[in-house]
Scaffold this active site. Structure first.
Site, mmCIF file in Angstrom:
data_model
loop_
_atom_site.group_PDB
_atom_site.id
_atom_site.type_symbol
_atom_site.label_atom_id
_atom_site.label_comp_id
_atom_site.label_asym_id
_atom_site.label_seq_id
_atom_site.Cartn_x
_atom_site.Cartn_y
_atom_site.Cartn_z
ATOM 1 N N GLY A 37 44.662 33.724 45.054
ATOM 2 C CA GLY A 37 42.917 33.808 44.992
ATOM 3 C C GLY A 37 42.255 33.060 44.635
ATOM 4 O O GLY A 37 43.088 32.480 44.330
ATOM 5 N N VAL A 38 41.029 33.267 44.346
ATOM 6 C CA VAL A 38 40.761 31.929 44.030
ATOM 7 C C VAL A 38 39.900 31.848 42.850
ATOM 8 O O VAL A 38 39.497 33.321 41.909
ATOM 9 C CB VAL A 38 39.512 31.258 44.576
ATOM 10 C CG1 VAL A 38 39.689 30.876 46.691
ATOM 11 C CG2 VAL A 38 38.496 32.361 44.846
ATOM 12 N N GLY A 39 39.842 30.619 42.031
ATOM 13 C CA GLY A 39 39.677 30.699 40.349
ATOM 14 C C GLY A 39 40.359 30.483 39.078
ATOM 15 O O GLY A 39 40.890 29.788 39.425
ATOM 16 N N SER A 40 39.865 29.945 37.929
ATOM 17 C CA SER A 40 40.785 29.880 37.395
ATOM 18 C C SER A 40 41.819 30.287 35.972
ATOM 19 O O SER A 40 43.096 29.872 37.121
ATOM 20 C CB SER A 40 40.192 29.169 36.102
ATOM 21 O OG SER A 40 38.886 28.374 36.021
ATOM 22 N N VAL A 41 41.960 31.503 36.882
ATOM 23 C CA VAL A 41 43.175 32.541 36.145
ATOM 24 C C VAL A 41 43.449 32.292 37.380
ATOM 25 O O VAL A 41 45.418 32.410 37.079
ATOM 26 C CB VAL A 41 43.138 33.798 36.084
ATOM 27 C CG1 VAL A 41 44.107 34.912 35.853
ATOM 28 C CG2 VAL A 41 41.872 33.552 34.832
ATOM 29 N N GLU A 68 44.203 31.646 51.268
ATOM 30 C CA GLU A 68 42.678 31.259 51.945
ATOM 31 C C GLU A 68 42.398 30.397 51.709
ATOM 32 O O GLU A 68 41.611 29.579 52.322
ATOM 33 C CB GLU A 68 41.920 32.784 51.477
ATOM 34 C CG GLU A 68 42.074 33.809 52.019
ATOM 35 C CD GLU A 68 41.107 34.890 51.109
ATOM 36 O OE1 GLU A 68 40.835 35.497 51.342
ATOM 37 O OE2 GLU A 68 41.788 34.482 49.458
ATOM 38 N N ASN A 116 30.776 38.770 42.778
ATOM 39 C CA ASN A 116 31.890 37.782 44.112
ATOM 40 C C ASN A 116 31.554 38.811 44.880
ATOM 41 O O ASN A 116 30.479 38.598 45.461
ATOM 42 C CB ASN A 116 32.123 37.049 43.732
ATOM 43 C CG ASN A 116 32.548 35.951 42.278
ATOM 44 O OD1 ASN A 116 31.277 35.811 42.174
ATOM 45 N ND2 ASN A 116 33.324 36.011 41.380
ATOM 46 N N GLY A 169 39.193 37.749 49.884
ATOM 47 C CA GLY A 169 40.101 38.433 51.004
ATOM 48 C C GLY A 169 41.401 39.246 50.133
ATOM 49 O O GLY A 169 42.175 39.582 50.799
#
Length: 497
Positions: free
Chosen positions: A264-268, A289, A379, A383
């Site tokens: 997935g996306v993001g800092s973590v 993605e 958000n 996906g």
């Protein structure tokens, strides 16, 4: 320079300012735009649309994108009031505020569903496709920039196409795209992707040049989000996850080079994926993605040999360097439409190891990844559902507490369900790993509380579980009147403690 980017002579007659192109939009139109987390989205025309509204024009639009886009699109249109309906995913604070106060209608969707719905006509007709490109070919074919998303489908189905040729995006991006569009049922055929690096389509989006009504020259860079520094908690989550994967290799359930990875996306998520740099794993592949910073670091280190996605989302600090040195990545990355990158058929065939982030997880393994306290949209599901439901291994990571300990991320019952216990295989926090495969609900509860909950909340979770066991039904014990009491306490008192 423009000769290399606009190669169709007739389309040079369609070059116009963004303000002029913005006049082609009318109230009530459904507009499909390029852009995916936030890369490769149109920037100049949306700003002019916002100006029209601010100057008194009655302009309201439905906007469909690939995923999240930058402030020039979601932010400007939300603040001005142009944005009235939005699909399928967003991360902009002004867009989010509009969704949560009810002024913007929003339908959160699985990303793999969106292109199909466009093709099936479920949204209605697409009036305008507004897409960013690095070039337009002699035959009208459009070369995308740093993302594909749903651009190919919007271009196919729209009545009119407006192209922003962005000269800040390197022309060297040409050649990294792989555009393939499945037919609708009953004529659909299997998608012939059998390897992460396999090409199956064209490196441009086919487009009848007669559909292109405007070409706008832009030089605005992607406004991507900075990535937070990797902290000790994220490192521990990554360490716990890598230990789990090593055990899977030792048990013979996955090969030494693992299986294709999705993150997935993001800092973590970036930190979790980045932890693989210091691991013993090699010859890794990514089928995801978003190709973000940690993926580039893995490519640089030689740990990852190939990465397939639908967008290149690079943090602002390293964007210029990435563009300048893009040639070293060109034979190692591939950008596909999200109808392919997120396709359940391909995910299942390749045996993806899916790693996504959760807002909260309940004691039975249900995951909330979208709504704070059940009602406040953050958000969207993005996906994560596409990959979770179809993955070889579906893994969710989260910190065990939030808000300085006032929130437990492990709760008796999630306040909103995005991923049910049936699709969630593994939960990882900085406290440990809960492998849920094959466990009954009661066994899952014990594994999650013991291995993933923060010590400050572990006893309280056991108290809830034991009280629930006193009820008549023992399969999935709940005390319905108390199941969401932790959330209610936080809303009233500001803490779950």
């Amino acid at each position: 320079m423009l000769e290399k980017r606009l190669r169709n002579e007739k389309l040079k007659e369609k070059i116009m300012d963004a303000s002029e192109a913005a006049k082609l939009f009318e109230k009530g139109m459904i507009v499909g735009t390029s852009g995916f987390t936030p890369a490769g989205y149109p920037k100049s025309v949306p700003l002019e649309l916002a100006k029209r509204k601010e100057n008194g024009d009655d302009l309201e639009l439905t906007i469909i994108t690939g995923a999240s886009v930058g402030d020039e699109l979601d932010g400007a249109l939300a603040r001005s009031g142009v944005l009235k309906r939005r699909y399928p995913y967003q991360t902009n604070k002004d867009s989010r505020n509009g969704i949560n106060d009810g002024s913007i209608e929003y339908a959160d969707m699985h990303l793999s569903h969106t292109p199909q719905w466009v093709k099936y006509g479920f949204f209605g007709d697409i009036d305008i496709a507004l897409v960013e490109a690095v070039a337009i070919r002699e035959d009208g074919g459009i070369v995308p920039s740093t993302s594909v998303g749903n651009s190919n489908v919007f271009i196919e189905k729209a009545d009119k196409v407006i192209v922003e040729i962005n000269t800040s995006q390197p022309l060297s991006l040409e050649g990294i795209h792989d555009i393939y569009s499945p037919l609708n049922p009953p004529n659909r055929k299997p998608i012939p992707v059998t390897k992460t690096e396999e090409r199956i389509g064209t490196d441009y989006i086919p487009c009848d040049p007669e559909k292109i009504v405007a070409v706008v020259i832009s030089d605005k860079k992607d406004r991507t989000r900075p990535v937070a520094p990797i902290d000790d908690i994220s490192k521990q989550i990554s360490t716990n996850l890598i230990s789990f994967l090593k055990k899977e290799v030792e048990e013979g359930r996955i090969p030494n080079e693992l299986l294709p990875l999705q993150s997935g996306v993001g800092s973590v998520a970036n930190a979790v994926l980045g932890g693989l740099i210091d691991s013993d794993f090699e010859k890794l592949k990514i089928y995801s993605e978003v190709i973000q910073d940690s993926a580039l670091d893995l490519l640089d280190s030689g740990k990852v040999v190939f990465a397939s996605g639908t967008s290149l989302t690079v943090s602002p600090d390293r964007l210029d360097d990435f563009y300048k040195n893009f040639e070293k990545y060109k034979d190692k990355v591939l950008l596909r439409p999200q109808e392919i990158s997120n396709n359940p058929e391909v995910i299942r065939r390749l045996g993806i190891i899916a790693m996504n982030t959760a807002i909260e997880v309940d004691i039975y393994g249900n995951v909330n990844s979208t709504n704070i306290m059940g009602s406040r949209m953050m958000n969207g599901i993005g996906g994560s559902g596409d990959f979770t439901r179809n993955a070889y291994l579906s893994i969710f990571t989260t910190v065990s507490i939030a808000k300085d300990g006032d929130i437990s991320s492990i709760v008796p019952m999630v306040s909103h369900h995005d991923h049910t216990e049936h699709d969630v295989h593994v939960i990882v926090t900085e406290q440990g790993v809960a492998d849920l495969r094959g466990l009954s609900p009661k066994e899952r509860a014990k594994a999650i509380i013991e291995n993933c909950a923060h010590p400050d909340y572990k006893e309280k979770l056991y108290d809830y579980y034991n009280q629930a066991l006193e009820g008549k039904y023992k399969h999935t014990p709940h005390t319905i009147g108390k199941a969401l009491s932790w959330h209610e306490k936080f809303l009233k008192e500001g803490s779950m403690k």
